[in-house]
Design a protein around this motif. Sequence first.
Motif, PDB file in Angstrom:
ATOM      1  N   GLN A 312       0.829  -1.205   0.000  1.00  0.00           N
ATOM      2  CA  GLN A 312       0.000   0.000   0.000  1.00  0.00           C
ATOM      3  C   GLN A 312       0.870   1.263   0.000  1.00  0.00           C
ATOM      4  N   ARG A 313       1.959   1.241   0.745  1.00  0.00           N
ATOM      5  CA  ARG A 313       2.857   2.399   0.779  1.00  0.00           C
ATOM      6  C   ARG A 313       3.535   2.609  -0.575  1.00  0.00           C
ATOM      7  N   ILE A 314       3.903   1.517  -1.222  1.00  0.00           N
ATOM      8  CA  ILE A 314       4.516   1.636  -2.545  1.00  0.00           C
ATOM      9  C   ILE A 314       3.528   2.261  -3.524  1.00  0.00           C
ATOM     10  N   VAL A 315       2.285   1.800  -3.494  1.00  0.00           N
ATOM     11  CA  VAL A 315       1.265   2.349  -4.392  1.00  0.00           C
ATOM     12  C   VAL A 315       1.048   3.837  -4.120  1.00  0.00           C
ATOM     13  N   SER A 324      -3.307   1.818 -12.233  1.00  0.00           N
ATOM     14  CA  SER A 324      -3.869   0.473 -12.308  1.00  0.00           C
ATOM     15  C   SER A 324      -4.929   0.265 -11.227  1.00  0.00           C
ATOM     16  N   GLU A 325      -6.139  -0.126 -11.647  1.00  0.00           N
ATOM     17  CA  GLU A 325      -7.232  -0.343 -10.692  1.00  0.00           C
ATOM     18  C   GLU A 325      -6.915  -1.471  -9.719  1.00  0.00           C
ATOM     19  N   PHE A 327      -4.095  -2.320  -8.405  1.00  0.00           N
ATOM     20  CA  PHE A 327      -3.207  -1.869  -7.331  1.00  0.00           C
ATOM     21  C   PHE A 327      -3.896  -0.854  -6.433  1.00  0.00           C
ATOM     22  N   LEU A 328      -4.774  -0.043  -6.996  1.00  0.00           N
ATOM     23  CA  LEU A 328      -5.539   0.885  -6.156  1.00  0.00           C
ATOM     24  C   LEU A 328      -6.473   0.117  -5.219  1.00  0.00           C
ATOM     25  N   ALA A 329      -6.982  -1.018  -5.688  1.00  0.00           N
ATOM     26  CA  ALA A 329      -7.944  -1.789  -4.896  1.00  0.00           C
ATOM     27  C   ALA A 329      -7.354  -2.322  -3.600  1.00  0.00           C
ATOM     28  N   ILE A 330      -6.037  -2.543  -3.561  1.00  0.00           N
ATOM     29  CA  ILE A 330      -5.468  -3.109  -2.333  1.00  0.00           C
ATOM     30  C   ILE A 330      -5.488  -2.113  -1.177  1.00  0.00           C
ATOM     31  N   GLN A 331      -5.791  -0.846  -1.471  1.00  0.00           N
ATOM     32  CA  GLN A 331      -5.952   0.109  -0.372  1.00  0.00           C
ATOM     33  C   GLN A 331      -7.164  -0.246   0.488  1.00  0.00           C
ATOM     34  N   ASN A 332      -8.044  -1.100  -0.024  1.00  0.00           N
ATOM     35  CA  ASN A 332      -9.203  -1.554   0.749  1.00  0.00           C
ATOM     36  C   ASN A 332      -8.864  -2.680   1.719  1.00  0.00           C
ATOM     37  N   LEU A 333      -7.675  -3.227   1.618  1.00  0.00           N
ATOM     38  CA  LEU A 333      -7.284  -4.329   2.502  1.00  0.00           C
ATOM     39  C   LEU A 333      -6.778  -3.797   3.832  1.00  0.00           C
ATOM     40  N   GLY A 443     -15.280  -9.896   2.831  1.00  0.00           N
ATOM     41  CA  GLY A 443     -15.274  -9.089   1.621  1.00  0.00           C
ATOM     42  C   GLY A 443     -13.904  -8.730   1.089  1.00  0.00           C
ATOM     43  N   SER A 444     -12.849  -9.191   1.735  1.00  0.00           N
ATOM     44  CA  SER A 444     -11.493  -8.790   1.327  1.00  0.00           C
ATOM     45  C   SER A 444     -11.018  -9.517   0.070  1.00  0.00           C
ATOM     46  N   TYR A 445     -11.596 -10.674  -0.225  1.00  0.00           N
ATOM     47  CA  TYR A 445     -11.125 -11.480  -1.353  1.00  0.00           C
ATOM     48  C   TYR A 445     -11.164 -10.707  -2.666  1.00  0.00           C
ATOM     49  N   GLN A 446     -12.197  -9.900  -2.865  1.00  0.00           N
ATOM     50  CA  GLN A 446     -12.350  -9.183  -4.130  1.00  0.00           C
ATOM     51  C   GLN A 446     -11.244  -8.157  -4.362  1.00  0.00           C
ATOM     52  N   HIS A 447     -10.542  -7.760  -3.289  1.00  0.00           N
ATOM     53  CA  HIS A 447      -9.486  -6.757  -3.411  1.00  0.00           C
ATOM     54  C   HIS A 447      -8.092  -7.367  -3.439  1.00  0.00           C
ATOM     55  N   MET A 448      -7.990  -8.660  -3.189  1.00  0.00           N
ATOM     56  CA  MET A 448      -6.676  -9.294  -3.174  1.00  0.00           C
ATOM     57  C   MET A 448      -6.185  -9.551  -4.585  1.00  0.00           C
ATOM     58  N   MET A 449      -4.883  -9.599  -4.756  1.00  0.00           N
ATOM     59  CA  MET A 449      -4.291  -9.698  -6.081  1.00  0.00           C
ATOM     60  C   MET A 449      -3.940 -11.131  -6.453  1.00  0.00           C
ATOM     61  N   ARG A 450      -3.927 -11.380  -7.750  1.00  0.00           N
ATOM     62  CA  ARG A 450      -3.449 -12.647  -8.291  1.00  0.00           C
ATOM     63  C   ARG A 450      -1.939 -12.574  -8.470  1.00  0.00           C
ATOM     64  N   GLY A 451      -1.364 -13.684  -8.868  1.00  0.00           N
ATOM     65  CA  GLY A 451       0.077 -13.724  -9.092  1.00  0.00           C
ATOM     66  C   GLY A 451       0.518 -12.961 -10.317  1.00  0.00           C
ATOM     67  N   THR A 452      -0.375 -12.834 -11.309  1.00  0.00           N
ATOM     68  CA  THR A 452      -0.086 -12.046 -12.505  1.00  0.00           C
ATOM     69  C   THR A 452      -0.837 -10.723 -12.415  1.00  0.00           C
ATOM     70  N   THR A 453      -0.347  -9.726 -13.137  1.00  0.00           N
ATOM     71  CA  THR A 453      -0.935  -8.392 -13.080  1.00  0.00           C
ATOM     72  C   THR A 453      -1.203  -7.872 -14.495  1.00  0.00           C
ATOM     73  N   SER A 454      -1.750  -6.674 -14.591  1.00  0.00           N
ATOM     74  CA  SER A 454      -2.007  -6.054 -15.893  1.00  0.00           C
ATOM     75  C   SER A 454      -0.715  -5.618 -16.574  1.00  0.00           C
ATOM     76  N   PHE A 455       0.385  -5.564 -15.823  1.00  0.00           N
ATOM     77  CA  PHE A 455       1.701  -5.325 -16.421  1.00  0.00           C
ATOM     78  C   PHE A 455       2.272  -6.696 -16.812  1.00  0.00           C
ATOM     79  N   PRO A 456       2.594  -6.910 -18.082  1.00  0.00           N
ATOM     80  CA  PRO A 456       2.960  -8.265 -18.542  1.00  0.00           C
ATOM     81  C   PRO A 456       4.128  -8.904 -17.809  1.00  0.00           C
TER      82      PRO A 456
END
Length: 527
Positions: A312-315, A324-325, A327-333, A443-456
Amino acid sequence: MATTSAFPLWSSAISNRRRGGRRWREIRAERQEIDKKKKVIVVGAGWAGLGAAHHLIKQGFDVTLIEAGAQPGGLVAGWKTASGRSVEVGIHGFWYPYKNIFSLVDELGLKPFTKWTRSSQYSPNGLEVESPIFQDLPRLPSPLGTFVYTQFLRLPLWDRLTALPLMYTVVDFDNSDRAWRKYDKTTARELFRNYGCSERVYKDAFNPMLLVGLFAPGEQCSAAATLGMLYYFILAHQSDFDVVWCRGTVGEKIFKPWLEVLNARGCRFLSGKKVTDLTINEPTGEVSGVRCGNELFNADAVIFSVGVTAMQRIVESSPALQQSEEFLAIQNLGAIDILGVRLWLDRKVDINHPSNACFGFDETTGWTFFDLNALHDEYKDEKGTVVEADFYHANQFLPLSDNQIVKKVVTYLAKCIPEFAAAEVVDQAVVRFRKAVTHFSPGSYQHMMRGTTSFPNLFMAGDWIITRHGSWSQEKAYVTGLEAANNVVKLLNQGKAAKIIPVEPDEAHITELRRINTLVQESFIKS
């Protein structure tokens, strides 16, 4: 005489220059070879980051490991007090299903662990539960072994039987995306109530597990995370709750020698580097570098392997990630506060088992205490007891002074084992970590990230990253680090994928029940 004596000196000087020239050419060739290698930047040097770096350096990549702290390990690293005593935030267990970590330790040639240990559970009323070493007992179909062999001293059988209907959710929750989305928005408290668990079994059994397993009370825990955690550590197989402990801090016993191996293989470890942004190749959308203030580290691939709070601090500082949406979403965690207290006492206190969990002292806080004389090599010959007490979801304790906290801890310990009341504290260490561990809230699952991202070429790893492997905690962090490394191998088309040991398959009756459950659900949908 002068001429003849000068000849060997002259000859030696030429020889030295030739050797020096050869060495310079070798160094230049080595540098050119390094420059040809594909560069991977791994951010964060905990289980996930070290795991990713370990595999990638073996596949011939140029790996740089960047860590904001002074040493690798993050929360589990440990450090020395001013008086030279070892401390760490939380004593970390290594459970029977941690097959990948055990395999790594064997590969490194380390022997950091105790033997399998028994454990106890206490309330203000004293001893409540004792757990055996389950693998030493005849194996029963899951979860009968846990139910039969665990020794409940006060919880009546009738209350324990009210948990049986919960088995449907254990069968229904298969760690799939469907299962997570179905159960995640429900609280654990609602889950246990909806399936008929008595108030007594919730307060004396399930909620204590959540307080030290997910670090929060049931009303603040996702039902999906609850089912995943309980199944992995307790319900899947009889032996899963068996645990060993590090014979010192994890930093000293595992991470330090591990990093030495990585350094010897060419991995660069840079401490005290805080990531502030990424540089992006606009035409491709790929990350081309990692920026730490004024420093830029070029990269062909990047792995973020930090905790929720650090990410969150890096973002917050990164204009690139703010586009990137995901990465912004993890601010909800959220994340949870931890308090660690280590006490050196003037006498030995008889503690039945090395590891002990406690409940009922504070409504929303779980805590554990450990007999370090029995667990850590450096305290085996200590004249007095050395005890570690760790508090989770400890928000209300953090503002207190060290002495106030120590007084409270001694009072709590004495309610568990009265002999603590007579002991004097001769030394102490109190450490506070705010927002230290992931909060798996409803409700936190929807904000957690996968191993891959929108950056290839940007990948994620850590115990909060979604994976279908099925593991939790340290094992999950390490496994997602290997998964991230495999994503790099695949993307850059170099090397071989790491072999990841899967969790032990479901027992036959659970597999059959899940098959039937799937058929019923499919027929219901068709109708």
